[in-house]
Design a protein around this motif. Structure first.
Motif, PDB file in Angstrom:
ATOM      1  N   LEU A  10       6.561  -3.949  -7.723  1.00 26.75           N
ATOM      2  CA  LEU A  10       5.469  -2.976  -7.741  1.00 26.75           C
ATOM      3  C   LEU A  10       5.998  -1.535  -7.650  1.00 26.75           C
ATOM      4  O   LEU A  10       5.556  -0.652  -8.399  1.00 26.75           O
ATOM      5  CB  LEU A  10       4.518  -3.266  -6.567  1.00 26.75           C
ATOM      6  CG  LEU A  10       3.361  -2.314  -6.388  1.00 26.75           C
ATOM      7  CD1 LEU A  10       2.397  -2.393  -7.568  1.00 26.75           C
ATOM      8  CD2 LEU A  10       2.610  -2.615  -5.089  1.00 26.75           C
ATOM      9  N   ASP A  11       6.980  -1.288  -6.746  1.00 29.12           N
ATOM     10  CA  ASP A  11       7.466   0.094  -6.592  1.00 29.12           C
ATOM     11  C   ASP A  11       8.208   0.568  -7.846  1.00 29.12           C
ATOM     12  O   ASP A  11       8.118   1.729  -8.243  1.00 29.12           O
ATOM     13  CB  ASP A  11       8.324   0.269  -5.328  1.00 29.12           C
ATOM     14  CG  ASP A  11       9.413  -0.766  -5.161  1.00 29.12           C
ATOM     15  OD1 ASP A  11       9.630  -1.575  -6.084  1.00 29.12           O
ATOM     16  OD2 ASP A  11      10.049  -0.767  -4.092  1.00 29.12           O
ATOM     17  N   THR A  25       4.790   4.712  -2.822  1.00 28.40           N
ATOM     18  CA  THR A  25       4.274   3.345  -3.013  1.00 28.40           C
ATOM     19  C   THR A  25       4.202   2.625  -1.666  1.00 28.40           C
ATOM     20  O   THR A  25       3.217   1.935  -1.370  1.00 28.40           O
ATOM     21  CB  THR A  25       5.158   2.560  -4.007  1.00 28.40           C
ATOM     22  OG1 THR A  25       5.233   3.285  -5.216  1.00 28.40           O
ATOM     23  CG2 THR A  25       4.594   1.176  -4.281  1.00 28.40           C
ATOM     24  N   GLU A  26       5.239   2.831  -0.856  1.00 29.04           N
ATOM     25  CA  GLU A  26       5.252   2.214   0.478  1.00 29.04           C
ATOM     26  C   GLU A  26       4.009   2.625   1.272  1.00 29.04           C
ATOM     27  O   GLU A  26       3.335   1.806   1.890  1.00 29.04           O
ATOM     28  CB  GLU A  26       6.479   2.713   1.235  1.00 29.04           C
ATOM     29  CG  GLU A  26       7.445   1.631   1.648  1.00 29.04           C
ATOM     30  CD  GLU A  26       8.754   2.230   2.094  1.00 29.04           C
ATOM     31  OE1 GLU A  26       8.754   2.947   3.111  1.00 29.04           O
ATOM     32  OE2 GLU A  26       9.770   2.001   1.397  1.00 29.04           O
ATOM     33  N   GLU A  31      -1.433   1.614   3.357  1.00 24.97           N
ATOM     34  CA  GLU A  31      -2.829   2.054   3.508  1.00 24.97           C
ATOM     35  C   GLU A  31      -3.795   1.156   2.722  1.00 24.97           C
ATOM     36  O   GLU A  31      -4.974   1.458   2.597  1.00 24.97           O
ATOM     37  CB  GLU A  31      -2.955   3.513   3.045  1.00 24.97           C
ATOM     38  CG  GLU A  31      -2.231   4.490   3.976  1.00 24.97           C
ATOM     39  CD  GLU A  31      -2.142   5.905   3.407  1.00 24.97           C
ATOM     40  OE1 GLU A  31      -2.645   6.157   2.290  1.00 24.97           O
ATOM     41  OE2 GLU A  31      -1.549   6.755   4.095  1.00 24.97           O
ATOM     42  N   LYS A  32      -3.245   0.094   2.144  1.00 19.43           N
ATOM     43  CA  LYS A  32      -4.041  -0.903   1.400  1.00 19.43           C
ATOM     44  C   LYS A  32      -4.836  -0.272   0.251  1.00 19.43           C
ATOM     45  O   LYS A  32      -5.987  -0.629  -0.009  1.00 19.43           O
ATOM     46  CB  LYS A  32      -4.972  -1.665   2.345  1.00 19.43           C
ATOM     47  CG  LYS A  32      -4.255  -2.325   3.511  1.00 19.43           C
ATOM     48  CD  LYS A  32      -4.935  -3.601   3.933  1.00 19.43           C
ATOM     49  CE  LYS A  32      -4.120  -4.436   4.900  1.00 19.43           C
ATOM     50  NZ  LYS A  32      -2.832  -4.893   4.383  1.00 19.43           N
ATOM     51  N   ARG A  33      -4.194   0.656  -0.460  1.00 19.49           N
ATOM     52  CA  ARG A  33      -4.878   1.349  -1.554  1.00 19.49           C
ATOM     53  C   ARG A  33      -4.489   0.794  -2.924  1.00 19.49           C
ATOM     54  O   ARG A  33      -4.989   1.228  -3.942  1.00 19.49           O
ATOM     55  CB  ARG A  33      -4.584   2.850  -1.465  1.00 19.49           C
ATOM     56  CG  ARG A  33      -5.214   3.459  -0.214  1.00 19.49           C
ATOM     57  CD  ARG A  33      -4.664   4.828   0.080  1.00 19.49           C
ATOM     58  NE  ARG A  33      -4.882   5.757  -0.991  1.00 19.49           N
ATOM     59  CZ  ARG A  33      -4.311   6.964  -1.053  1.00 19.49           C
ATOM     60  NH1 ARG A  33      -3.517   7.365  -0.065  1.00 19.49           N
ATOM     61  NH2 ARG A  33      -4.548   7.765  -2.056  1.00 19.49           N
ATOM     62  N   VAL A  34      -3.541  -0.159  -2.909  1.00 18.21           N
ATOM     63  CA  VAL A  34      -3.091  -0.725  -4.187  1.00 18.21           C
ATOM     64  C   VAL A  34      -3.588  -2.164  -4.307  1.00 18.21           C
ATOM     65  O   VAL A  34      -3.429  -2.964  -3.379  1.00 18.21           O
ATOM     66  CB  VAL A  34      -1.545  -0.743  -4.270  1.00 18.21           C
ATOM     67  CG1 VAL A  34      -1.087  -1.218  -5.643  1.00 18.21           C
ATOM     68  CG2 VAL A  34      -0.972   0.627  -3.955  1.00 18.21           C
ATOM     69  N   THR A  35      -4.176  -2.490  -5.448  1.00 19.48           N
ATOM     70  CA  THR A  35      -4.566  -3.885  -5.690  1.00 19.48           C
ATOM     71  C   THR A  35      -3.919  -4.383  -6.973  1.00 19.48           C
ATOM     72  O   THR A  35      -3.655  -3.606  -7.891  1.00 19.48           O
ATOM     73  CB  THR A  35      -6.094  -4.049  -5.823  1.00 19.48           C
ATOM     74  OG1 THR A  35      -6.552  -3.238  -6.904  1.00 19.48           O
ATOM     75  CG2 THR A  35      -6.816  -3.665  -4.543  1.00 19.48           C
ATOM     76  N   ALA A  41      -2.283  -5.471  -2.536  1.00 16.65           N
ATOM     77  CA  ALA A  41      -0.843  -5.773  -2.558  1.00 16.65           C
ATOM     78  C   ALA A  41      -0.295  -5.613  -1.152  1.00 16.65           C
ATOM     79  O   ALA A  41      -0.498  -4.584  -0.512  1.00 16.65           O
ATOM     80  CB  ALA A  41      -0.139  -4.834  -3.520  1.00 16.65           C
ATOM     81  N   GLU A  42       0.403  -6.638  -0.691  1.00 16.17           N
ATOM     82  CA  GLU A  42       0.902  -6.625   0.696  1.00 16.17           C
ATOM     83  C   GLU A  42       2.290  -6.007   0.806  1.00 16.17           C
ATOM     84  O   GLU A  42       2.680  -5.533   1.853  1.00 16.17           O
ATOM     85  CB  GLU A  42       0.963  -8.070   1.243  1.00 16.17           C
ATOM     86  CG  GLU A  42      -0.396  -8.737   1.389  1.00 16.17           C
ATOM     87  CD  GLU A  42      -1.293  -7.989   2.361  1.00 16.17           C
ATOM     88  OE1 GLU A  42      -0.792  -7.497   3.386  1.00 16.17           O
ATOM     89  OE2 GLU A  42      -2.513  -7.882   2.067  1.00 16.17           O
TER      90      GLU A  42
END
Ligand code: URA
Length: 253
Positions: A10-11, A25-26, A31-35, A41-42
Motif C-alpha cells: 500500500l505505501d 501513509t503510515e 487514522e483509519k482513513r484508507v480503505t 487497511a490495517e
C-alpha cells in the motif's frame, strides 16, 4: 510510455501514484482513513492488486504515472530527508502536488553539484543504486594540488581508503594540474573525495555530469530542474539492465 505502480505494498502504491509519502501513509492508516475495497487497511504493507479499489477519506484513487525529474543540484542542499542542518533538495521543486512523495536516486554530498534524478519510483531507484550494477557516474572534479605520480594507473586498478573501504576501478582523465574528469561505478559514501584523497589531493569542487549515458541537461543551472523526456526515462530504465557485476582488483597505496 507512462510507467505506473500497478501492484505492491500500500505505501509503495500511494507514493508511486503521488498521493502520500511512506510516513504519510503510515499516519493515514493509523487514522483509519484508507480503505481497500471498502475495508479499512490495517497495515501499510497491505498488498494491493490492480483490481483493488483504494480510497482515502472516501475518495477513490486513480493510478498516476511515476514522476522523474533531472535536477542540477546546487550546493547547500541535502539529499537526506530529515537532515536538520540543510534543506532537503526536493524543497526546490515547486508546483508539484506530489512533491512529498519524491526522493533522490542515490546521494550527492551537500557541497556537490550536478545531475540528480528525483522520482517516486522506488523499484527503479533500488535497481539503479545497487552497487553490483556498477553504473558509471562521471564527475568533473577540482583539487588543491596535482595528483600523485601514476594516479590514473592506481585509480584504474582500485584504491583503498585508510578505514579499509575499497573502491572499484575509477577512470581519471586529467584536464589540468588541478582538475580532471573521474568516472566511478559504486556510489559509496564520499567515493570521489576519498579516491582523490588516496591520490594525495583534496577535492575543492565536485559536479556530477552523467549517470550511465544520461547526461546533465546543458540548459540547467544549479537549482534548476525539469521532467525527464520519455527518451531520457527509457535511458534511465535501460541502465538497470545494461550494467552487470565485474570483478575488480584492489591496490593498497
Ligand atoms: N563522491 C563524493 O565524494 N561525493 C559525492 O557527492 C558524489 C560522489
Amino acid at each position: 510510455m507512462p510507467r505506473t505502480a500497478k501492484s505492491g505494498r500500500l505505501d509503495f502504491i500511494l507514493r508511486g501514484w503521488g498521493y502520500a509519502s511512506k510516513k504519510e501513509t503510515e499516519r493515514l492508516v493509523k487514522e483509519k482513513r484508507v480503505t481497500v475495497n471498502g475495508i479499512s487497511a490495517e497495515k501499510t504493507s497491505f498488498y494491493i492488486s490492480p483490481a483493488d479499489i483504494v480510497e482515502i477519506d472516501g475518495e477513490i484513487l486513480t493510478p498516476r504515472p511515476f514522476i522523474y525529474y533531472a535536477m542540477n543540484k546546487p550546493k547547500g542542499f541535502s539529499c537526506v530527508n530529515g537532515d536538520i542542518r540543510y534543506p532537503y533538495v526536493t524543497s526546490l521543486i515547486k508546483d508539484d502536488a506530489a512533491v512529498n512523495t519524491l526522493f533522490c536516486v542515490g546521494r550527492l554530498d551537500v557541497d556537490t553539484e550536478g545531475l540528480l534524478i528525483i522520482t517516486n519510483d522506488g523499484g527503479l531507484t533500488n535497481a539503479l543504486i545497487h552497487p553490483v550494477k556498477e553504473i558509471p557516474k562521471k564527475y568533473y572534479v577540482e583539487y588543491d594540488k596535482p595528483l600523485c605520480e601514476n594516479a590514473q594507473e592506481k585509480a584504474k586498478i582500485g584504491l583503498c581508503h585508510t578505514d579499509g573501504t575499497s573502491y572499484k576501478p575509477a577512470e581519471i582523465e586529467i584536464l589540468s594540474e588541478y582538475s580532471a574528469y573521474i568516472t566511478v561505478s559504486e556510489g559509496k559514501y564520499h567515493e570521489v573525495k576519498r579516491i582523490i584523497g588516496a591520490l594525495q589531493s583534496k577535492v575543492t569542487y565536485l559536479k556530477r555530469l552523467s549517470i550511465g549515458n544520461l547526461s546533465l541537461p546543458a540548459d540547467l543551472e544549479p537549482g534548476e530542474y525539469r521532467l525527464l523526456t520519455d527518451d531520457e526515462t527509457d535511458i534511465l530504465y535501460d541502465l538497470q539492465y545494461i550494467y552487470k557485476l565485474v570483478v575488480s582488483k584492489i591496490v593498497f597505496i
